[in-house]
Design a protein around this motif. Structure first.
Motif, mmCIF file in Angstrom:
data_model
loop_
_atom_site.group_PDB
_atom_site.id
_atom_site.type_symbol
_atom_site.label_atom_id
_atom_site.label_comp_id
_atom_site.label_asym_id
_atom_site.label_seq_id
_atom_site.Cartn_x
_atom_site.Cartn_y
_atom_site.Cartn_z
ATOM 1 N N VAL A 86 -24.877 -8.632 -10.669
ATOM 2 C CA VAL A 86 -24.040 -8.122 -11.754
ATOM 3 C C VAL A 86 -24.422 -6.685 -12.049
ATOM 4 O O VAL A 86 -25.597 -6.317 -12.005
ATOM 5 C CB VAL A 86 -24.215 -8.985 -13.037
ATOM 6 C CG1 VAL A 86 -23.540 -8.332 -14.236
ATOM 7 C CG2 VAL A 86 -23.654 -10.372 -12.800
ATOM 8 N N GLU A 87 -23.412 -5.876 -12.329
ATOM 9 C CA GLU A 87 -23.645 -4.519 -12.823
ATOM 10 C C GLU A 87 -22.960 -4.398 -14.176
ATOM 11 O O GLU A 87 -21.797 -4.758 -14.310
ATOM 12 C CB GLU A 87 -23.093 -3.475 -11.869
ATOM 13 C CG GLU A 87 -23.339 -2.060 -12.369
ATOM 14 C CD GLU A 87 -22.922 -0.990 -11.376
ATOM 15 O OE1 GLU A 87 -23.615 -0.841 -10.361
ATOM 16 O OE2 GLU A 87 -21.892 -0.351 -11.617
ATOM 17 N N ALA A 88 -23.700 -3.914 -15.171
ATOM 18 C CA ALA A 88 -23.144 -3.663 -16.503
ATOM 19 C C ALA A 88 -23.337 -2.186 -16.818
ATOM 20 O O ALA A 88 -24.377 -1.604 -16.509
ATOM 21 C CB ALA A 88 -23.841 -4.520 -17.552
ATOM 22 N N THR A 89 -22.326 -1.578 -17.444
ATOM 23 C CA THR A 89 -22.346 -0.139 -17.741
ATOM 24 C C THR A 89 -21.826 0.099 -19.149
ATOM 25 O O THR A 89 -20.809 -0.468 -19.541
ATOM 26 C CB THR A 89 -21.431 0.626 -16.751
ATOM 27 O OG1 THR A 89 -21.822 0.307 -15.419
ATOM 28 C CG2 THR A 89 -21.527 2.124 -16.960
ATOM 29 N N VAL A 90 -22.554 0.944 -19.897
ATOM 30 C CA VAL A 90 -22.072 1.399 -21.202
ATOM 31 C C VAL A 90 -21.479 2.781 -20.981
ATOM 32 O O VAL A 90 -22.166 3.701 -20.507
ATOM 33 C CB VAL A 90 -23.196 1.471 -22.248
ATOM 34 C CG1 VAL A 90 -22.647 1.978 -23.583
ATOM 35 C CG2 VAL A 90 -23.853 0.110 -22.424
ATOM 36 N N THR A 91 -20.198 2.948 -21.306
ATOM 37 C CA THR A 91 -19.473 4.191 -21.070
ATOM 38 C C THR A 91 -18.818 4.659 -22.359
ATOM 39 O O THR A 91 -18.201 3.866 -23.066
ATOM 40 C CB THR A 91 -18.379 3.976 -20.004
ATOM 41 O OG1 THR A 91 -18.963 3.401 -18.839
ATOM 42 C CG2 THR A 91 -17.699 5.279 -19.642
ATOM 43 N N GLU A 92 -18.948 5.949 -22.634
ATOM 44 C CA GLU A 92 -18.267 6.569 -23.772
ATOM 45 C C GLU A 92 -17.138 7.419 -23.226
ATOM 46 O O GLU A 92 -17.263 8.057 -22.179
ATOM 47 C CB GLU A 92 -19.254 7.452 -24.535
ATOM 48 C CG GLU A 92 -18.663 8.169 -25.717
ATOM 49 C CD GLU A 92 -19.691 9.073 -26.402
ATOM 50 O OE1 GLU A 92 -19.250 9.960 -27.138
ATOM 51 O OE2 GLU A 92 -20.893 8.901 -26.195
ATOM 52 N N LEU A 93 -16.010 7.431 -23.906
ATOM 53 C CA LEU A 93 -14.884 8.263 -23.490
ATOM 54 C C LEU A 93 -14.927 9.566 -24.267
ATOM 55 O O LEU A 93 -14.682 9.594 -25.468
ATOM 56 C CB LEU A 93 -13.562 7.539 -23.715
ATOM 57 C CG LEU A 93 -13.367 6.280 -22.885
ATOM 58 C CD1 LEU A 93 -12.050 5.613 -23.236
ATOM 59 C CD2 LEU A 93 -13.433 6.588 -21.409
#
Length: 117
Positions: A86-93
């Motif tokens: 699994v890959e989890a990513t926190v991304t801000e726009l």
């Protein structure tokens, strides 16, 4: 005691597969940011590590506090109850330009076990 990281994402060691094929993944995240939109996205792979299936996204609150996340989705190809990556990513726009641009806060890859639910 070392300081707590301001930006991190974790993945729980077990995910689930519903009878209809929907995969559910979960974990925690912590991030700092402005009031810009942010989210936690996740993907799963089995066998070929270059083939990943997106498993939803959850809106994130980047306030420096640890929060839980849970994503569910149906992969484009069936996955089975067994080991998975699994890959989890926190991304801000970032909205400073005409097009929103992604700003990555944290990424975590982890081996987990998928179980039938």
């Amino acid at each position: 005691m070392p300081p707590r990281p301001c930006r991190k994402v974790t993945v729980d060691p077990t995910g689930s597969i519903a009878p209809d094929g929907t995969v559910t993944l979960s974990g925690t995240y912590r991030c700092l940011g402005n009031s810009r939109p942010a989210y936690v996205s996740s993907s799963v792979s089995q066998g070929d590590p270059s083939v990943r299936h997106g498993i939803g996204r959850t809106w994130a609150v980047c306030d420096g506090v640890e929060h839980s996340w849970t994503n569910s989705g149906k992969p484009s190809h069936a996955v089975t109850p067994c080991a998975a990556r699994v890959e989890a990513t926190v991304t801000e726009l970032s909205t400073g330009s005409a097009l929103p641009l992604p700003r990555f806060h944290a990424v975590q890859q982890q081996d987990i076990t998928l179980t039938a639910s």
